[in-house]
Design an enzyme around this catalytic site. Structure first.
Site, short mmCIF file in Angstrom:
data_model
loop_
_atom_site.label_atom_id
_atom_site.label_comp_id
_atom_site.label_asym_id
_atom_site.label_seq_id
_atom_site.Cartn_x
_atom_site.Cartn_y
_atom_site.Cartn_z
N ASP A 54 14.97 -4.80 -17.56
CA ASP A 54 15.34 -3.39 -17.53
C ASP A 54 15.59 -2.94 -16.10
O ASP A 54 15.36 -3.68 -15.15
CB ASP A 54 14.25 -2.52 -18.17
N HIS A 77 -15.29 -9.36 -6.93
CA HIS A 77 -16.02 -8.15 -7.32
C HIS A 77 -15.08 -7.14 -8.00
O HIS A 77 -15.41 -6.58 -9.04
CB HIS A 77 -16.70 -7.47 -6.14
N CYS A 81 -22.09 -9.52 -5.31
CA CYS A 81 -23.21 -8.59 -5.43
C CYS A 81 -24.52 -9.31 -5.71
O CYS A 81 -25.59 -8.86 -5.28
CB CYS A 81 -22.93 -7.56 -6.52
N GLY A 133 13.04 -7.24 -13.15
CA GLY A 133 13.88 -6.07 -12.93
C GLY A 133 13.34 -5.12 -11.89
O GLY A 133 14.06 -4.63 -11.02
N PHE A 134 12.04 -4.88 -11.96
CA PHE A 134 11.45 -3.93 -11.03
C PHE A 134 11.45 -4.48 -9.61
O PHE A 134 11.85 -3.81 -8.65
CB PHE A 134 10.02 -3.59 -11.46
N CYS A 154 -21.28 -10.01 -10.30
CA CYS A 154 -20.36 -10.88 -9.57
C CYS A 154 -21.11 -11.61 -8.46
O CYS A 154 -22.16 -11.15 -8.00
CB CYS A 154 -19.18 -10.09 -9.01
N CYS A 174 -24.50 -5.31 -10.45
CA CYS A 174 -23.24 -6.01 -10.72
C CYS A 174 -23.50 -7.52 -10.80
O CYS A 174 -24.27 -8.07 -10.01
CB CYS A 174 -22.22 -5.71 -9.63
N ASP A 199 -1.70 -3.55 -16.04
CA ASP A 199 -1.80 -4.55 -14.97
C ASP A 199 -1.67 -3.82 -13.66
O ASP A 199 -1.05 -2.75 -13.59
CB ASP A 199 -0.67 -5.58 -15.05
N ASP A 240 6.59 -10.33 -16.16
CA ASP A 240 7.54 -9.22 -16.11
C ASP A 240 8.95 -9.81 -16.08
O ASP A 240 9.14 -11.02 -16.04
CB ASP A 240 7.23 -8.29 -14.93
N GLY A 288 8.61 2.75 -15.98
CA GLY A 288 9.10 3.79 -15.09
C GLY A 288 8.03 4.75 -14.60
O GLY A 288 8.35 5.79 -14.02
#
Lengths: 375, 375
Positions: free
Chosen positions: B146, B335, B309, B95-96, B306, B304, B266, B92, B216
């Site tokens: 931004d 997980h 699990c 800015g944020f 992972c 699952c 993300d 990124d 935004g």
């Protein structure tokens, strides 16, 4: 089914190498056992612990009886299944930690009544209850319930405590019962007094155990006093059974103990150090928090096969330690456990090849060099 | 050398699936990018992140510029090498987070001057400096610098901020320069006002970018308002370029965004949740702290793949979460990231096979069932 047995394969001076056979796998000795206090070696997955070369873990009865509880672990299939570790597990008896961690202890001939440091609930530990808990956990190597007197203690206090522990050793043996494939280890006490160590050893041998621990050391007496006891205490125990030094230690403690005939050790040091930014290497301890590492592209330890050294710079380890990122604990714990297992493998090979003196001289020489120079 | 390109392979309604090609590997879209704020996806080794199916990570310019510093990362060979992740990285612009985390911010046409929340040092972020930092880090996908106005904001404030961001977008484009294989993404602003979103989109298209973000959103406006904007905003952006929704989100946010034409997302949610005992499953969110799991031998999510699990019970996860063991964060983060990637793979396949509506209906139906009943 494989029975529990010890195959002593070679000696070099007083040092020994061999294999402990168990139904859950072999334990190469001298062995270092990582500590998995609360059903986890902190910051490690079990596969990673095994990848470092560990053949056996230690679990803590005191912690596990309080949380999640031994009966619960048994209902869930035992500690191995609960924590996803299918190799051998040794559990301590809870005796040491009930004295160091619990609140409002009351010691009687029967055992120790105490309040949990977690939730204040009242519990009783006795030889019989300790054996029951370790059976519920499914421990492969069970330790006798003993008392370890707080230091400083007079010789009379140490003698009185040792004799209590020997009565508890008999009760532990009686309560353990007949469990093929599982072992019960007696624990020698007697502080730093040779006559008391001898009396304790005789008492234990009269009962008979599958292995013997040297207890009551690594409790603040210092390396010199510890080695002083190890100069005679292991030889008081049967040569054909494993000898376990509890709670040891730093790498140089381990080397000195192995030289003196110890076959098994455990310590939280490599894992605990890994969570405080400390790395153990052949050249000594490295504090990754130190700013001198901030721009260092070199690995923590050249040639080390752990993921932290293969894939990351000291600069990265410094960064994640400073930023308190979990990966810092993960990578340094892994490195430290790896380094300890590399050290044990080196000791085993040196003993097998009758070159321990040279190995030990080299070990001390590399540590004396100190860490690599800053760039 | 592979250039940066987007290959749109199939659509289903407004939803799209395709592949972003980069010199560091392909990114299958719709893509979920785990967040590696400070050069680590918290509690995960990079190999494990890749094993979940992640094709790309997000790094945070604000955090990395302050610690360990962009110039330092560059000297050490760039962010990929530093953190041992050789697949693509999106950064990124800072800015944020400079607006949400830093102290004593001063916003001007030039950029933002601020004090570090870590050590109080003074820094300047501008389009030019943000481009320089992201170049030093070696980011594959660079975001325009931004401004994201704090909510609540009037339409006039949002318009003023958006126009500043569009001027900064031009300066970002100019400063980015010619970097084959690397991409610069523009960021659409305009809040929840369709006319401002359109004006922003036109401004960005006039400059020209390799991809476009819808910015935004996910700043507290709620899912309904966010979907309201996504009902029109993505279609204002070029169809032949990736569209990235920043900071989203929960699984149902992701599904709704993909339905509305978003290609990349993300969010810290799966990793952050994993460190607070929360597991995300097809049947919704599960709080592993809850006592109902204490004796439950079942995995968090049946089927699952992972490690959490495959190898552990809910009872174990409950235990390690309650005991605040690091392995709890490790297993639950793994997980959650795994579940997110399974969800993305399901969305991609459903779009490719023109059966997204059925997939989405099934997704909501399973969530409506809620977690499995206690035993």
């Amino acid at each position: 089914m494989t029975k529990f047995s010890f195959d002593l394969q070679a000696t070099d001076g007083r040092a020994r190498t061999g294999v402990i056979h168990t139904p859950r796998g072999d334990i190469r000795t001298p062995a270092f056992m990582p500590v998995g206090t609360a059903a986890t070696v902190k910051a490690m997955l079990p596969d990673s612990v095994a990848a470092t070369g560990a053949d056996i873990l230690l679990g803590n009865t005191y912690h596990l009886m309080l949380r999640p509880g031994a009966e619960r672990v048994a209902r869930l299939g035992g500690l191995h299944r609960f924590m996803n570790w299918d190799k051998p597990i040794l559990t301590d008896s809870g005796g040491f930690q009930v004295m160091s961690l619990a609140d409002l202890r009351k010691l009687t001939e029967e055992g120790v009544r105490f309040k949990s440091h977690i939730d204040g609930s009242t519990h009783m530990l006795s030889p019989e209850r300790s054996m029951e808990i370790q059976r519920l956990l499914g421990s492969d190597i069970v330790m006798c319930f003993d008392e370890c007197p707080a230091l400083p203690a007079t010789e009379a206090e140490v003698a009185k405590s040792m004799r209590l522990s020997m009565r508890w050793a008999q009760r532990s043996r009686d309560a353990f019962g007949d469990r093929p494939g599982h072992a019960l280890f007696g624990i020698q006490q007697g502080g730093v007094t040779q006559e008391l160590r001898a009396e304790s050893a005789e008492a234990l041998k009269a009962i008979g155990f599958e292995g013997y621990a040297v207890g009551g050391l690594a409790v603040g007496e210092g390396q010199e006093a510890m080695f002083g006891v190890l100069d005679y205490a292991p030889d008081m125990l049967p040569a054909d059974k494993p000898r376990y030094l509890m709670g040891v230690g730093k790498p140089d403690d381990i080397v000195g103990a192995v030289e003196r005939g110890i076959d098994m050790m455990d310590c939280v040091l490599p894992s605990r150090s890994g969570r405080t930014g400390q790395g153990w290497t052949a050249r000594g301890q490295v504090n990754l928090k130190n700013a001198r590492h901030a721009d260092d592209p070199r690995p923590l330890e050249e040639g080390c096969g752990c993921p932290g050294c293969r894939n990351y710079s000291r600069a990265y380890l410094h960064h994640v330690v400073k930023a308190q990122e979990i990966i810092g604990s993960m990578l340094l714990t892994w490195h430290n456990l790896h380094y300890y297992q590399v050290l044990m493998a080196g000791l085993r090979a040196a003993i097998a090849e009758q070159r321990l003196a040279g190995f030990v001289a080299d070990f001390h020489a590399r540590r004396a060099e100190g860490d690599i120079e800053p760039l």
